[in-house]
Scaffold this motif. Structure first.
Motif, PDB file in Angstrom:
ATOM      1  N   VAL A 115       1.269  -1.435   0.038  1.00  0.00           N
ATOM      2  CA  VAL A 115       0.291   0.481   0.225  1.00  0.00           C
ATOM      3  C   VAL A 115       0.828   1.215  -0.068  1.00  0.00           C
ATOM      4  CG1 VAL A 115      -1.852   1.826   1.578  1.00  0.00           C
ATOM      5  CG2 VAL A 115      -1.773  -0.888   0.862  1.00  0.00           C
ATOM      6  N   THR A 116       1.855   1.257   0.956  1.00  0.00           N
ATOM      7  CA  THR A 116       3.178   2.742   0.615  1.00  0.00           C
ATOM      8  C   THR A 116       3.127   2.617  -0.791  1.00  0.00           C
ATOM      9  OG1 THR A 116       4.210   1.104   2.671  1.00  0.00           O
ATOM     10  CG2 THR A 116       5.025   3.316   2.057  1.00  0.00           C
ATOM     11  N   TYR A 117       3.933   1.335  -1.806  1.00  0.00           N
ATOM     12  CA  TYR A 117       3.801   1.962  -3.143  1.00  0.00           C
ATOM     13  C   TYR A 117       3.020   2.753  -3.652  1.00  0.00           C
ATOM     14  CZ  TYR A 117       8.276  -0.393  -2.676  1.00  0.00           C
ATOM     15  OH  TYR A 117       9.121  -1.238  -2.658  1.00  0.00           O
ATOM     16  N   LEU A 118       1.322   2.899  -3.272  1.00  0.00           N
ATOM     17  CA  LEU A 118       0.201   2.942  -4.079  1.00  0.00           C
ATOM     18  C   LEU A 118       0.075   4.929  -3.644  1.00  0.00           C
ATOM     19  CD1 LEU A 118      -2.355   0.559  -3.884  1.00  0.00           C
ATOM     20  CD2 LEU A 118      -0.602   0.712  -5.421  1.00  0.00           C
ATOM     21  N   VAL A 119       1.114   5.165  -2.889  1.00  0.00           N
ATOM     22  CA  VAL A 119       0.980   6.592  -2.147  1.00  0.00           C
ATOM     23  C   VAL A 119       1.705   7.297  -3.048  1.00  0.00           C
ATOM     24  CG1 VAL A 119       1.367   8.650   0.030  1.00  0.00           C
ATOM     25  CG2 VAL A 119       0.426   6.026   0.136  1.00  0.00           C
ATOM     26  N   PRO A 120       0.981   8.553  -2.990  1.00  0.00           N
ATOM     27  CA  PRO A 120       1.840   9.364  -4.353  1.00  0.00           C
ATOM     28  C   PRO A 120       3.552   9.903  -3.942  1.00  0.00           C
ATOM     29  CG  PRO A 120      -0.730  10.234  -4.708  1.00  0.00           C
ATOM     30  CD  PRO A 120      -0.197   9.022  -3.194  1.00  0.00           C
ATOM     31  N   THR A 121       4.291  10.317  -4.897  1.00  0.00           N
ATOM     32  CA  THR A 121       5.582  10.538  -3.987  1.00  0.00           C
ATOM     33  C   THR A 121       5.567  11.672  -3.883  1.00  0.00           C
ATOM     34  OG1 THR A 121       6.298   9.669  -6.130  1.00  0.00           O
ATOM     35  CG2 THR A 121       7.706   9.037  -5.080  1.00  0.00           C
ATOM     36  N   SER A 122       4.735  12.375  -4.403  1.00  0.00           N
ATOM     37  CA  SER A 122       4.843  13.968  -3.899  1.00  0.00           C
ATOM     38  C   SER A 122       3.710  14.051  -2.402  1.00  0.00           C
ATOM     39  CB  SER A 122       3.562  14.267  -4.704  1.00  0.00           C
ATOM     40  OG  SER A 122       2.226  14.649  -5.074  1.00  0.00           O
ATOM     41  N   LEU A 123       2.985  13.543  -2.387  1.00  0.00           N
ATOM     42  CA  LEU A 123       3.340  13.111  -0.428  1.00  0.00           C
ATOM     43  C   LEU A 123       3.662  12.726   0.386  1.00  0.00           C
ATOM     44  CD1 LEU A 123      -0.770  11.458  -0.623  1.00  0.00           C
ATOM     45  CD2 LEU A 123       0.299  13.854  -0.200  1.00  0.00           C
ATOM     46  N   LEU A 124       5.078  11.892  -0.065  1.00  0.00           N
ATOM     47  CA  LEU A 124       5.951  11.577   0.549  1.00  0.00           C
ATOM     48  C   LEU A 124       7.317  12.931   0.411  1.00  0.00           C
ATOM     49  CD1 LEU A 124       6.293   7.947   0.029  1.00  0.00           C
ATOM     50  CD2 LEU A 124       5.075   9.121   1.756  1.00  0.00           C
ATOM     51  N   VAL A 131      13.389  13.984   6.763  1.00  0.00           N
ATOM     52  CA  VAL A 131      14.418  12.773   7.526  1.00  0.00           C
ATOM     53  C   VAL A 131      15.965  13.268   6.927  1.00  0.00           C
ATOM     54  CG1 VAL A 131      14.947  10.621   6.972  1.00  0.00           C
ATOM     55  CG2 VAL A 131      12.698  10.940   7.929  1.00  0.00           C
ATOM     56  N   VAL A 132      15.990  13.370   5.813  1.00  0.00           N
ATOM     57  CA  VAL A 132      17.049  14.374   5.205  1.00  0.00           C
ATOM     58  C   VAL A 132      18.536  14.819   6.258  1.00  0.00           C
ATOM     59  CG1 VAL A 132      18.384  15.021   2.933  1.00  0.00           C
ATOM     60  CG2 VAL A 132      16.691  12.906   2.695  1.00  0.00           C
ATOM     61  N   ASN A 133      17.259  16.766   6.132  1.00  0.00           N
ATOM     62  CA  ASN A 133      17.926  17.060   7.162  1.00  0.00           C
ATOM     63  C   ASN A 133      18.398  16.893   8.441  1.00  0.00           C
ATOM     64  OD1 ASN A 133      17.951  19.581   5.212  1.00  0.00           O
ATOM     65  ND2 ASN A 133      15.194  20.095   5.602  1.00  0.00           N
ATOM     66  N   VAL A 145      21.372   9.179  -2.447  1.00  0.00           N
ATOM     67  CA  VAL A 145      21.112   7.679  -1.685  1.00  0.00           C
ATOM     68  C   VAL A 145      20.113   7.433  -1.058  1.00  0.00           C
ATOM     69  CG1 VAL A 145      23.050   5.584  -1.633  1.00  0.00           C
ATOM     70  CG2 VAL A 145      24.242   8.286  -2.874  1.00  0.00           C
ATOM     71  N   VAL A 146      20.000   8.432   0.316  1.00  0.00           N
ATOM     72  CA  VAL A 146      19.492   7.867   0.775  1.00  0.00           C
ATOM     73  C   VAL A 146      17.728   8.198   0.608  1.00  0.00           C
ATOM     74  CG1 VAL A 146      17.990   8.206   3.510  1.00  0.00           C
ATOM     75  CG2 VAL A 146      20.656   8.164   3.302  1.00  0.00           C
ATOM     76  N   THR A 147      17.263   9.186  -0.352  1.00  0.00           N
ATOM     77  CA  THR A 147      16.133   8.807  -0.548  1.00  0.00           C
ATOM     78  C   THR A 147      15.649   8.442  -2.297  1.00  0.00           C
ATOM     79  OG1 THR A 147      16.752  10.536  -2.051  1.00  0.00           O
ATOM     80  CG2 THR A 147      16.127  11.629   0.131  1.00  0.00           C
ATOM     81  N   TYR A 148      16.513   7.975  -3.050  1.00  0.00           N
ATOM     82  CA  TYR A 148      16.287   7.400  -4.146  1.00  0.00           C
ATOM     83  C   TYR A 148      15.849   5.142  -3.505  1.00  0.00           C
ATOM     84  CZ  TYR A 148      17.307  10.687  -7.209  1.00  0.00           C
ATOM     85  OH  TYR A 148      17.740  11.578  -8.293  1.00  0.00           O
TER      86      TYR A 148
END
Length: 149
Positions: A115-124, A131-133, A145-148
């Motif tokens: 179900v996580t794969y169904l969430v649009p990337t723009s929401l994440l 998390v990156v900060n 490297v962390v986000t891809y």
């Protein structure tokens, strides 16, 4: 192989030729355009699919000497290889755990991943940026490297 099967195979391959031209044409056009002189590129009377005023390597020389193209390419390869490696390692371990091990709520966990794969990337994007900060990786190759994966 019978004659009928042979001619059927030949016909199948001949029918694929238009699709081959459709797939290869953009590469032909990009290569051709990169080898034309500036004058021919901007000439409205020039034939777009032919080189009439001579071949030049000026654009490649300019790309390699007056820009950071080699650095950009090395960075892209580094990020690609590391992100792929991280994805493979994590994905392999997760797939093994979900397929072979029996633990509490394994079915729900697998469904949650799907179900996580169904969430649009723009929401994440915003939570991922936080998390990156938080990891202190902002404005670096390692953020990619962390986000891809």
């Amino acid at each position: 192989m019978s004659r009928r099967a042979f001619w059927r195979r030949v016909l199948n391959h001949v029918l694929l030729v238009p699709f081959l031209f459709f797939a290869v044409f953009p590469f032909y056009h990009m290569t051709l355009t990169s080898l034309k002189t500036d004058r021919e590129l901007y000439d409205r009377q020039a034939v777009p699919l032919l080189i009439r005023q001579g071949v030049t390597l000026e654009h490649y020389t300019k790309l390699l000497t007056e820009s950071e193209f080699i650095t950009w390419t090395k960075n892209s390869l580094l990020v690609t290889l590391l992100a792929t490696l991280v994805s493979l390692v994590i994905g392999t371990m997760a797939a093994y755990a979900l397929a072979r091990l029996k633990f509490f709520a394994v079915g729900s966990f697998g469904t949650g991943i799907f179900v996580t794969y169904l969430v649009p990337t723009s929401l994440l994007f915003l939570p991922l940026a936080q998390v990156v900060n938080w990891l202190g990786l902002a404005d670096s190759k390692w953020a990619l490297v962390v986000t891809y994966p």
